[in-house]
Design an enzyme around this catalytic site. Structure first.
Site, PDB file in Angstrom:
ATOM      1  N   THR A 125       0.830  -1.213   0.000  1.00  0.00           N
ATOM      2  CA  THR A 125       0.000   0.000   0.000  1.00  0.00           C
ATOM      3  C   THR A 125       0.861   1.259   0.000  1.00  0.00           C
ATOM      4  O   THR A 125       2.001   1.242   0.514  1.00  0.00           O
ATOM      5  CB  THR A 125      -0.910  -0.006   1.252  1.00  0.00           C
ATOM      6  N   ASP A 126       0.301   2.351  -0.507  1.00  0.00           N
ATOM      7  CA  ASP A 126       1.032   3.621  -0.457  1.00  0.00           C
ATOM      8  C   ASP A 126       1.191   4.123   0.981  1.00  0.00           C
ATOM      9  O   ASP A 126       1.992   5.018   1.247  1.00  0.00           O
ATOM     10  CB  ASP A 126       0.335   4.694  -1.319  1.00  0.00           C
ATOM     11  N   GLU A 127       0.424   3.533   1.911  1.00  0.00           N
ATOM     12  CA  GLU A 127       0.492   4.010   3.302  1.00  0.00           C
ATOM     13  C   GLU A 127       1.852   3.736   3.942  1.00  0.00           C
ATOM     14  O   GLU A 127       2.180   4.326   4.970  1.00  0.00           O
ATOM     15  CB  GLU A 127      -0.639   3.390   4.136  1.00  0.00           C
ATOM     16  N   TYR A 153      -1.302  -0.435  11.243  1.00  0.00           N
ATOM     17  CA  TYR A 153      -1.571  -1.089   9.955  1.00  0.00           C
ATOM     18  C   TYR A 153      -0.426  -0.840   8.971  1.00  0.00           C
ATOM     19  O   TYR A 153       0.166  -1.770   8.429  1.00  0.00           O
ATOM     20  CB  TYR A 153      -2.901  -0.601   9.355  1.00  0.00           C
ATOM     21  N   LYS A 157       2.423  -3.415   7.254  1.00  0.00           N
ATOM     22  CA  LYS A 157       2.602  -3.604   5.809  1.00  0.00           C
ATOM     23  C   LYS A 157       4.040  -3.270   5.398  1.00  0.00           C
ATOM     24  O   LYS A 157       4.617  -3.942   4.542  1.00  0.00           O
ATOM     25  CB  LYS A 157       1.613  -2.730   5.026  1.00  0.00           C
TER      26      LYS A 157
HETATM   27  P1  NAD Z   1     -10.071  -6.864   2.830  1.00  0.00           P
HETATM   28  O1  NAD Z   1      -9.995  -6.508   4.270  1.00  0.00           O
HETATM   29  O2  NAD Z   1     -11.317  -6.545   2.076  1.00  0.00           O
HETATM   30  O3  NAD Z   1      -9.837  -8.444   2.663  1.00  0.00           O
HETATM   31  C1  NAD Z   1      -8.812  -9.134   3.315  1.00  0.00           C
HETATM   32  C2  NAD Z   1      -9.009 -10.617   3.071  1.00  0.00           C
HETATM   33  O4  NAD Z   1      -7.919 -11.324   3.690  1.00  0.00           O
HETATM   34  C3  NAD Z   1     -10.300 -11.183   3.676  1.00  0.00           C
HETATM   35  O5  NAD Z   1     -10.930 -12.045   2.758  1.00  0.00           O
HETATM   36  C4  NAD Z   1      -9.816 -11.950   4.893  1.00  0.00           C
HETATM   37  O6  NAD Z   1     -10.656 -13.048   5.256  1.00  0.00           O
HETATM   38  C5  NAD Z   1      -8.444 -12.413   4.447  1.00  0.00           C
HETATM   39  N1  NAD Z   1      -7.520 -12.683   5.559  1.00  0.00           N
HETATM   40  C6  NAD Z   1      -7.261 -11.877   6.629  1.00  0.00           C
HETATM   41  N2  NAD Z   1      -6.389 -12.481   7.453  1.00  0.00           N
HETATM   42  C7  NAD Z   1      -6.085 -13.686   6.894  1.00  0.00           C
HETATM   43  C8  NAD Z   1      -5.224 -14.746   7.273  1.00  0.00           C
HETATM   44  N3  NAD Z   1      -4.526 -14.699   8.402  1.00  0.00           N
HETATM   45  N4  NAD Z   1      -5.122 -15.811   6.455  1.00  0.00           N
HETATM   46  C9  NAD Z   1      -5.858 -15.878   5.304  1.00  0.00           C
HETATM   47  N5  NAD Z   1      -6.699 -14.912   4.907  1.00  0.00           N
HETATM   48  C10 NAD Z   1      -6.802 -13.821   5.693  1.00  0.00           C
HETATM   49  O7  NAD Z   1      -8.806  -6.217   2.162  1.00  0.00           O
HETATM   50  P2  NAD Z   1      -8.597  -5.476   0.747  1.00  0.00           P
HETATM   51  O8  NAD Z   1      -9.051  -4.083   0.868  1.00  0.00           O
HETATM   52  O9  NAD Z   1      -9.137  -6.337  -0.325  1.00  0.00           O
HETATM   53  O10 NAD Z   1      -7.005  -5.450   0.668  1.00  0.00           O
HETATM   54  C11 NAD Z   1      -6.287  -6.539   0.097  1.00  0.00           C
HETATM   55  C12 NAD Z   1      -4.804  -6.232   0.128  1.00  0.00           C
HETATM   56  O11 NAD Z   1      -4.542  -5.026  -0.595  1.00  0.00           O
HETATM   57  C13 NAD Z   1      -4.250  -5.997   1.536  1.00  0.00           C
HETATM   58  O12 NAD Z   1      -2.983  -6.602   1.614  1.00  0.00           O
HETATM   59  C14 NAD Z   1      -4.142  -4.485   1.638  1.00  0.00           C
HETATM   60  O13 NAD Z   1      -3.107  -4.112   2.520  1.00  0.00           O
HETATM   61  C15 NAD Z   1      -3.825  -4.100   0.205  1.00  0.00           C
HETATM   62  N6  NAD Z   1      -4.253  -2.749  -0.193  1.00  0.00           N
HETATM   63  C16 NAD Z   1      -5.558  -2.353  -0.023  1.00  0.00           C
HETATM   64  C17 NAD Z   1      -5.951  -1.088  -0.463  1.00  0.00           C
HETATM   65  C18 NAD Z   1      -7.385  -0.629  -0.328  1.00  0.00           C
HETATM   66  O14 NAD Z   1      -7.682   0.533  -0.641  1.00  0.00           O
HETATM   67  N7  NAD Z   1      -8.319  -1.462   0.095  1.00  0.00           N
HETATM   68  C19 NAD Z   1      -5.029  -0.247  -1.087  1.00  0.00           C
HETATM   69  C20 NAD Z   1      -3.706  -0.690  -1.252  1.00  0.00           C
HETATM   70  C21 NAD Z   1      -3.351  -1.952  -0.811  1.00  0.00           C
HETATM   71  P1  TYD Z   2     -10.414   4.454   4.873  1.00  0.00           P
HETATM   72  O1  TYD Z   2     -11.445   4.054   3.873  1.00  0.00           O
HETATM   73  O2  TYD Z   2     -10.460   3.838   6.231  1.00  0.00           O
HETATM   74  O3  TYD Z   2      -8.993   4.213   4.184  1.00  0.00           O
HETATM   75  P2  TYD Z   2      -7.499   4.668   4.668  1.00  0.00           P
HETATM   76  O4  TYD Z   2      -7.554   5.143   6.060  1.00  0.00           O
HETATM   77  O5  TYD Z   2      -6.743   3.395   4.538  1.00  0.00           O
HETATM   78  O6  TYD Z   2      -7.086   5.720   3.699  1.00  0.00           O
HETATM   79  O7  TYD Z   2     -10.483   6.030   5.073  1.00  0.00           O
HETATM   80  C1  TYD Z   2     -10.294   6.912   3.987  1.00  0.00           C
HETATM   81  C2  TYD Z   2     -10.328   8.328   4.529  1.00  0.00           C
HETATM   82  O8  TYD Z   2     -11.635   8.597   5.027  1.00  0.00           O
HETATM   83  C3  TYD Z   2      -9.400   8.540   5.711  1.00  0.00           C
HETATM   84  O9  TYD Z   2      -8.826   9.853   5.622  1.00  0.00           O
HETATM   85  C4  TYD Z   2     -10.299   8.452   6.913  1.00  0.00           C
HETATM   86  C5  TYD Z   2     -11.617   8.972   6.396  1.00  0.00           C
HETATM   87  N1  TYD Z   2     -12.828   8.382   7.039  1.00  0.00           N
HETATM   88  C6  TYD Z   2     -13.826   9.224   7.564  1.00  0.00           C
HETATM   89  O10 TYD Z   2     -13.718  10.463   7.527  1.00  0.00           O
HETATM   90  N2  TYD Z   2     -14.916   8.641   8.140  1.00  0.00           N
HETATM   91  C7  TYD Z   2     -15.076   7.301   8.215  1.00  0.00           C
HETATM   92  O11 TYD Z   2     -16.107   6.822   8.790  1.00  0.00           O
HETATM   93  C8  TYD Z   2     -14.064   6.449   7.654  1.00  0.00           C
HETATM   94  C9  TYD Z   2     -14.191   4.953   7.703  1.00  0.00           C
HETATM   95  C10 TYD Z   2     -12.957   7.037   7.055  1.00  0.00           C
END
Ligand code: NAD
Ligand code: TYD
Length: 339
Positions: A125-127, A153, A157
């Site tokens: 992630t970019d985080e 978090y 990562k």
């Molecule tokens: P999500 O929370 O929707 O899904 C996570 C999945 O992983 C779930 O199906 C969960 O059951 C499974 N999981 C959790 N712990 C596990 C374990 N110990 N063993 C096996 N499975 C397990 O997440 P997402 O938003 O789809 O993110 C997927 C990946 O992409 C993550 O690694 C996250 O860090 C990365 N990512 C997400 C975003 C975003 O905006 N959502 C952006 C950049 C990177």
């Molecule tokens: P989020 O979807 O949790 O992603 P991330 O923190 O990984 O970027 O949140 C996106 C942005 O929205 C973040 O700046 C926090 C804000 N946010 C709210 O203002 N209210 C909310 O209820 C949530 C879940 C997020």
């Protein structure tokens, strides 16, 4: 070609599985997922019966189970999406984040070493880069930006990224890493900003905006992220990191107002609540490397992507309404009750 996709019952993993099965019907996909609160088996219903798809409910931290699966499947590629992903939950309790996001990655890479693999791809992630100031729009994260995390978090990562690079250098494991900006689209768990605001707005519930809503995120439609990972698997160089982002920076408050407008709901639903601890101000990706080296460009603009996403949540109410009951209610009360 057999590919293990971990975390495939979650948001991005499931979209990736759909994308790969459609674009590479000759691949065999084995989804390994623990089905935590964020994993939903019903999401995978459309592919469950396919001959070239298998679902296995296991934990990436369970070494014995992971080795057994590698023994059975002998995968050539592993794409690791499995993670605990919600920043607010990591602030409440970091333990499971370190467990899954760091130690789970170690187990997966040990299995790759033991059984041999063509590619281990770590979805990051970019985080991991921390945040950027709001008043310096010229600054963007490149792959050379130092890791400088803010939340448990993002720290977990970053730990995984460092470990993956160490396995590449020390053991020669063929690793690639992608660091993507915020994703949005179908099947995102409604604890995250966009689906939470859509679900609350549809129920005429308050829309809880942290602080003043001025924090900026760089949003990418999930399918564009899936395409980027597929491209990295095919053409990316091992040992390399690729930033993935859409040059689409938006303030949270503007997104929430846009959702209100799209759904015909009044902005009076917006409620400013106590800010997130350590809240990152701004994320912004420079995707020049993946464009120049692999030819990747995002295809869905935000105006179109957010419309498609809202339409999906309107058409698939049962998917998120089911999640919205039970455990999620308790979480919501805990997080937002006294905010
Ligand atoms: P999500 O929370 O929707 O899904 C996570 C999945 O992983 C779930 O199906 C969960 O059951 C499974 N999981 C959790 N712990 C596990 C374990 N110990 N063993 C096996 N499975 C397990 O997440 P997402 O938003 O789809 O993110 C997927 C990946 O992409 C993550 O690694 C996250 O860090 C990365 N990512 C997400 C975003 C975003 O905006 N959502 C952006 C950049 C990177
Ligand atoms: P989020 O979807 O949790 O992603 P991330 O923190 O990984 O970027 O949140 C996106 C942005 O929205 C973040 O700046 C926090 C804000 N946010 C709210 O203002 N209210 C909310 O209820 C949530 C879940 C997020």
């Amino acid at each position: 070609m057999t590919m293990i996709v971990t975390g495939g019952a979650g948001f991005i993993g499931s979209n990736f599985i759909f994308y790969i099965l459609q674009t590479h019907p000759d691949y065999r996909i084995v989804c390994l997922d623990k089905l935590t609160y964020a994993g939903n088996l019903s999401t995978l219903a459309p592919v469950m019966e396919k001959d070239n798809f298998r679902f296995v409910k296991e934990d990436i931290c369970d070494r014995e189970a992971v080795y057994r699966l590698f023994e059975e499947e002998r995968p050539e590629v592993v794409v690791n999406f499995a993670a605990e992903t919600h920043v607010d939950r990591s602030i409440e309790d970091p333990s499971i984040f370190l467990q899954t996001n760091v130690l789970g990655v170690q187990v997966m890479m040990d299995a790759c070493r033991k059984y041999g693999i063509k590619r281990y791809h770590q979805v990051s992630t970019d985080e991991v880069y921390g945040d950027l100031p709001l008043d310096r729009p010229d600054l963007l994260f490149t792959e050379d930006t130092p890791l400088h995390t803010s939340s448990p978090y993002s720290s977990s990562k970053a730990g995984a990224d460092l470990l993956a690079m160490a396995y590449h250098r020390t053991y020669g494991l063929p690793v690639t890493i992608s660091r993507c900006s915020n994703n949005y689209g179908p099947y995102q768990f409604p604890e995250k900003l966009i689906p939470l605001m859509i679900a609350n707005a549809l129920a005429d519930k308050p829309l809880p905006v942290y602080g003043q809503g001025l924090n900026v995120r760089d949003w990418l439609y999930v399918e564009d992220h899936c395409k980027a990972i597929d491209l990295i698997l095919q053409k990316g160089c091992v040992g390399e990191v690729y930033n993935v982002g859409g040059h689409n920076e938006m303030r949270n408050i503007d997104i929430v107002k846009l959702i209100c407008a799209e759904l015909g709901k009044p902005e009076s639903l917006i409620t400013y609540v106590t800010d997130r601890k350590g809240h990152d101000l701004r994320y912004a990706i420079d995707p020049a490397k993946i464009y120049k080296e692999l030819g990747w460009l995002p295809e869905t603009c935000f105006a179109e992507g957010i419309k498609k996403t809202i339409r999906w949540y309107l058409d698939n109410r049962s998917w998120w309404e089911e999640i919205g009951s039970g455990e999620y209610q308790k979480y919501y009360e805990r997080m937002y009750g006294n905010r």
